[in-house]
Design a protein around this motif. Structure first.
Motif, mmCIF file in Angstrom:
data_model
loop_
_atom_site.group_PDB
_atom_site.id
_atom_site.type_symbol
_atom_site.label_atom_id
_atom_site.label_comp_id
_atom_site.label_asym_id
_atom_site.label_seq_id
_atom_site.Cartn_x
_atom_site.Cartn_y
_atom_site.Cartn_z
ATOM 1 N N GLU A 34 -2.290 7.682 8.738
ATOM 2 C CA GLU A 34 -3.186 6.296 8.228
ATOM 3 C C GLU A 34 -4.609 6.538 8.122
ATOM 4 O O GLU A 34 -5.477 7.476 8.643
ATOM 5 C CB GLU A 34 -2.482 5.190 8.778
ATOM 6 C CG GLU A 34 -1.376 4.903 9.178
ATOM 7 C CD GLU A 34 -1.390 3.955 9.895
ATOM 8 O OE1 GLU A 34 -0.154 2.982 8.981
ATOM 9 O OE2 GLU A 34 -1.399 3.819 10.989
ATOM 10 N N GLY A 35 -5.066 5.578 7.099
ATOM 11 C CA GLY A 35 -6.464 5.612 6.939
ATOM 12 C C GLY A 35 -7.664 6.507 6.270
ATOM 13 O O GLY A 35 -9.170 6.566 6.495
ATOM 14 N N LYS A 61 2.988 6.656 12.521
ATOM 15 C CA LYS A 61 2.457 7.114 12.472
ATOM 16 C C LYS A 61 0.851 7.185 12.712
ATOM 17 O O LYS A 61 0.584 6.499 13.585
ATOM 18 C CB LYS A 61 2.238 5.812 11.273
ATOM 19 C CG LYS A 61 3.451 5.063 10.552
ATOM 20 C CD LYS A 61 3.345 4.073 9.703
ATOM 21 C CE LYS A 61 2.412 4.089 8.326
ATOM 22 N NZ LYS A 61 2.649 2.453 7.466
ATOM 23 N N ASP A 95 -2.791 6.672 13.892
ATOM 24 C CA ASP A 95 -3.096 5.006 13.782
ATOM 25 C C ASP A 95 -4.847 6.253 13.275
ATOM 26 O O ASP A 95 -5.467 6.784 13.537
ATOM 27 C CB ASP A 95 -4.139 5.109 15.033
ATOM 28 C CG ASP A 95 -5.045 3.436 14.697
ATOM 29 O OD1 ASP A 95 -4.731 2.658 14.127
ATOM 30 O OD2 ASP A 95 -6.054 4.027 15.018
ATOM 31 N N ARG A 96 -5.500 4.897 12.359
ATOM 32 C CA ARG A 96 -6.656 5.374 11.785
ATOM 33 C C ARG A 96 -7.899 5.655 12.378
ATOM 34 O O ARG A 96 -8.628 6.499 11.984
ATOM 35 C CB ARG A 96 -7.234 4.641 10.718
ATOM 36 C CG ARG A 96 -7.561 2.772 11.424
ATOM 37 C CD ARG A 96 -7.794 2.002 10.529
ATOM 38 N NE ARG A 96 -6.503 1.576 10.175
ATOM 39 C CZ ARG A 96 -5.998 1.634 7.986
ATOM 40 N NH1 ARG A 96 -7.345 2.774 7.423
ATOM 41 N NH2 ARG A 96 -5.099 1.024 7.907
ATOM 42 N N GLN A 142 0.840 -0.919 -0.523
ATOM 43 C CA GLN A 142 0.234 0.106 -0.152
ATOM 44 C C GLN A 142 0.781 1.211 -0.164
ATOM 45 O O GLN A 142 1.888 1.868 0.764
ATOM 46 C CB GLN A 142 -0.818 0.017 1.023
ATOM 47 C CG GLN A 142 -1.860 0.573 0.873
ATOM 48 C CD GLN A 142 -2.932 1.315 2.281
ATOM 49 O OE1 GLN A 142 -2.631 0.583 3.313
ATOM 50 N NE2 GLN A 142 -4.119 1.434 1.508
ATOM 51 N N ILE A 159 2.735 5.662 0.130
ATOM 52 C CA ILE A 159 2.810 6.216 1.040
ATOM 53 C C ILE A 159 3.179 6.864 0.841
ATOM 54 O O ILE A 159 3.727 7.903 -0.609
ATOM 55 C CB ILE A 159 3.794 6.143 2.299
ATOM 56 C CG1 ILE A 159 3.793 4.203 2.932
ATOM 57 C CG2 ILE A 159 3.771 7.027 3.220
ATOM 58 C CD1 ILE A 159 5.175 4.354 4.033
ATOM 59 N N ASP A 202 4.268 2.525 14.402
ATOM 60 C CA ASP A 202 3.259 2.643 14.212
ATOM 61 C C ASP A 202 1.830 2.515 15.568
ATOM 62 O O ASP A 202 1.943 1.822 16.264
ATOM 63 C CB ASP A 202 3.252 1.028 13.527
ATOM 64 C CG ASP A 202 2.044 0.893 12.379
ATOM 65 O OD1 ASP A 202 1.312 2.112 11.591
ATOM 66 O OD2 ASP A 202 1.659 -0.101 12.461
ATOM 67 N N ASP A 203 0.737 2.702 14.662
ATOM 68 C CA ASP A 203 -0.402 2.963 15.577
ATOM 69 C C ASP A 203 -0.176 3.872 17.216
ATOM 70 O O ASP A 203 -0.801 3.955 17.632
ATOM 71 C CB ASP A 203 -0.940 1.608 15.961
ATOM 72 C CG ASP A 203 -1.355 0.692 14.780
ATOM 73 O OD1 ASP A 203 -1.591 1.219 13.550
ATOM 74 O OD2 ASP A 203 -0.691 -0.607 14.996
ATOM 75 N N GLN A 206 -1.615 8.406 3.755
ATOM 76 C CA GLN A 206 -1.918 6.806 3.528
ATOM 77 C C GLN A 206 -3.496 6.511 3.526
ATOM 78 O O GLN A 206 -3.788 6.725 4.942
ATOM 79 C CB GLN A 206 -1.161 5.715 4.498
ATOM 80 C CG GLN A 206 -1.137 4.085 4.033
ATOM 81 C CD GLN A 206 0.353 3.153 4.513
ATOM 82 O OE1 GLN A 206 0.878 3.825 5.663
ATOM 83 N NE2 GLN A 206 0.409 2.323 4.134
ATOM 84 N N GLY A 207 -3.824 5.381 3.355
ATOM 85 C CA GLY A 207 -5.238 5.098 2.132
ATOM 86 C C GLY A 207 -5.564 4.706 1.384
ATOM 87 O O GLY A 207 -5.300 4.450 0.403
ATOM 88 N N GLU A 261 3.567 0.377 2.082
ATOM 89 C CA GLU A 261 4.111 0.032 3.131
ATOM 90 C C GLU A 261 3.725 -1.841 2.617
ATOM 91 O O GLU A 261 3.063 -2.596 1.820
ATOM 92 C CB GLU A 261 3.310 -0.199 4.247
ATOM 93 C CG GLU A 261 3.290 -1.099 5.574
ATOM 94 C CD GLU A 261 1.942 -0.488 6.204
ATOM 95 O OE1 GLU A 261 2.592 -1.066 7.432
ATOM 96 O OE2 GLU A 261 1.160 0.734 6.211
#
Length: 657
Positions: free
Chosen positions: A606-607, A570, A572-573, A418, A420, A549-550, A626-627, A432
């Motif tokens: 993200e998301g 990053k 989180d979504r 996916q 970025i 991450d997250d 990213q999404g 990613e």
């Protein structure tokens, strides 16, 4: 003087040795019926033979009184024969008994001496024989009472031998000498027997003391083996021993019981922030709180780390079980004082019922663990009761575990990528790598499902290596300005050797390390902060990049940002889903973006799924995103076409006036 002292000792009571005195009394108590039986029978026989030769007061009245005293004493013995004599009672009781023996000796000897002059020589010989045999019999019955037996022997021998000598009859004088010698021999036997008896009592006492010490040592060892030294709760061994015993009893009676497992939420952060000494204090406090809740039939134990067990020795309804669990969770959620600060923890409980959830110890424990896992996933700080839904999860997990162990991972594992995306240049800056698994029997298995199982079985190490090799092979075909973002698990950085293996794979691939960014979640970092710091520092020094991450989904994200060598954060979504309508989400994202800018870190949001979301985060200062708005994850074979199209579109946008 020495002989006099020995004689005084022989005729005295061992006041300083109550155990010996009690043993003397107990041993003599068994001889009492025999001694009174001999006295009554022998006295009656002598009295009958003298009815015609001695006056009535000697042949009838005195013997009747003496025999009546023997009967009374025998009756008293019968009523108190089972009593327990204490140390304080022993010495007075023995002294009273010695006086009683002396009185009986004087009484029977006096009666015999008064009776001796009457009758013929045969009757006189019978009296002498009566005195000798009765004396010997009584002395042997009194062997355990050294002072009493020597006193009786002295009274009889001295009085009767002296009397016989004064008769001036050669026969009676010979009998007196014989009785004196026999008495002396009996005295020696008494002293030797008493010494042996006292030695046996002392040896038995030493043995009892030794056994008591051994028992205390055994009890101490059992306590050490069964009690957790930190919390004073029963330990894992004791818990499972009780669980096995309860299961056997329940199977035989048809009854049931409940098993619970407690896991502390947030305890890892206490250890990392305040140190293990403070963590131990928290565990001690947890132990105290659980002990306060303990009641008959409710049993708590520490199984290890921050995991505790509960046994409810009777069957509770689901409502009562939830009520009990809520009470325990409430007690565990009260604030803890740690190093002058307040720590907030909670406890999640998984319940399982025996025999509904399982008919063996292993099954019911596994079911409780499954319920706990469900609680840790989405219902932290609450009790969760095992259900058929959890059973389905267990069976599925077991099937996935079995297939994962026997899978041809080289051929079954593959990657999706996916992009970025850069909101300002409209170009992808990296991709990613997302691990995927397609099994012949199970079909496509969700990543969150097989990754979780792989981490539990440490198959994740093999999976990481295979996927990293595949990902690096793809990177070599990409434009050199694109980087690879690759996810790691906590197991991958759990030792320095494993971190070194990741670096070696990158080095051997020929891909420049700066084009590889390893992503790690905050949960993985908190498992062992010091080791995570060491491993990530090693990776960073090798030239690779490190991403958190997250961000925002853990407990103490900010405390790790400045302590670990991150290049990227990053978001989180979950913070982006409603960012176009929720002002709180906007503020959070804006704060993180500002934090990253101030710390010199890159930030990836993200998301993103809608153009509105993209516009909002761009306004807030986001650049890397990213999404699904930009691309869904794609197979490796589709990456080249995507890049060609995306770069062409970016060039077209740049070419516009």
């Amino acid at each position: 003087m020495v002989r006099l002292a020995r004689l005084r000792e022989a005729l005295s009571v061992a006041e300083d040795d109550p155990d010996l005195v009690r043993s003397q009394l107990q041993a003599f108590s068994r001889q009492i019926p025999l001694i009174y039986f001999m006295l009554i029978v022998n006295t009656t026989a002598v009295a009958i033979t003298h009815l015609g030769s001695a006056p009535a007061w000697l042949s009838i009245y005195i013997p009747v009184v003496l025999c009546a005293l023997c009967v009374v004493r025998s009756a008293r013995w019968w009523t108190v024969r089972h009593r327990v004599i204490t140390d304080d009672q022993a010495a007075p009781e023995l002294r009273k008994l010695i006086w009683l023996v002396g009185l009986f000796g004087v009484a029977f000897s006096s009666w015999s001496l008064l009776l001796f002059p009457y009758g013929t020589a045969f009757e006189q010989s019978q009296v002498a024989f009566y005195m000798a045999t009765t004396m010997v019999g009584c002395v042997f019955c009194l062997m355990h009472l050294r002072a009493a037996s020597l006193l009786l022997l002295s009274i009889v021998v001295l009085s009767f031998s002296g009397f016989l000598i004064f008769t001036h009859s050669p026969v009676f004088i010979a009998m007196a000498v014989d009785m004196t010698l026999v008495g002396f021999a009996l005295a020696v036997i008494i002293l030797l027997y008493y010494r042996t008896f006292a030695g046996v009592v002392h040896a038995r006492r030493e043995l009892q003391i030794s056994q008591q010490k051994t028992q205390r040592l055994s009890d101490d060892n059992f306590r050490l083996a069964s009690i957790d030294s930190l919390t004073d709760l029963p330990n894992r061994r004791s818990f499972f021993a009780s669980l096995r015993a309860m299961s056997e009893l329940a199977l035989s009676t048809g009854d049931g019981f409940n098993v619970g497992l407690i896991d502390l939420d947030g305890f890892k952060q206490v250890n990392d922030i305040y140190g293990h000494a403070c963590g131990d204090l928290v565990l001690q406090e947890v132990g105290l709180r659980l002990l306060e809740l303990a009641e008959p039939g409710l049993f708590f134990a520490r199984l290890g780390g921050d995991e505790f067990g509960i046994l409810v020795q009777y069957k509770l309804s689901n409502e009562k079980l939830v009520e009990l669990g809520a009470r325990i969770c409430e007690a565990l959620s009260r604030p803890y004082r740690v190093a002058g600060n307040v720590a907030e923890l909670s406890g999640t409980i998984g319940w399982a019922a025996f025999p509904e959830a399982g008919t063996t110890v292993a099954q019911v424990f596994e079911r409780a663990d499954a319920a706990l896992y469900v609680g840790k996933e989405g219902r932290r700080g609450t009790p969760v009761i095992f259900s058929t839904e959890h059973e389905t999860r267990i069976r599925r997990s077991s099937l996935v575990t079995q297939e994962l162990r026997h899978a041809d991972l080289e051929s079954e594992l593959f990657l999706e990528f996916q992009p970025i995306y850069d909101l300002f240049t409209h170009r992808p800056t990296g991709l990613e790598a997302l691990g995927r698994w397609h099994n012949a029997r199970l079909g496509a298995v969700k990543p969150e499902e097989f990754i979780r199982i792989a981490e539990r079985t440490e198959l994740i190490l093999r999976i990481t290596e295979i996927l990293l090799h595949k990902a690096l092979d793809e990177v070599s075909r990409w434009p050199c300005e694109l980087y690879l973002s690759f996810n790691l698990s906590a197991i991958d950085i759990s030792t320095s050797a494993r971190a070194r293996r990741l670096i070696d794979i990158v080095t051997q691939s020929g891909v420049p390390p700066h084009r590889v960014s390893f992503e790690i979640t905050e949960t993985a970092v908190t498992r062992d902060f010091e080791q995570a710091h060491s491993a990530l520092t090693m990776i960073k020094q090798a030239g690779c990049r490190v991403s958190l991450d997250d961000f925002g989904t853990g407990y103490s994200s900010l405390s790790y940002v400045h302590r670990l060598p991150f290049d990227t954060i990053k978001i989180d979504r979950s913070f982006v889903t409603d960012i176009d309508s929720n002002s709180a989400s906007k503020k959070i994202v804006k704060s993180v973006l500002d934090l990253c800018r101030n710390l010199g870190l890159e930030c990836v949001v993200e998301g993103l799924e809608t153009a509105t979301q993209a516009e909002v985060v761009k306004t807030l200062g986001a650049r890397a995103v990213q999404g699904y708005l930009f691309s869904r994850p794609m197979r490796a074979s589709a990456v080249a076409a995507y890049l060609q199209t995306a770069l062409a579109q970016a060039d077209a946008v740049e070419a516009q006036p």
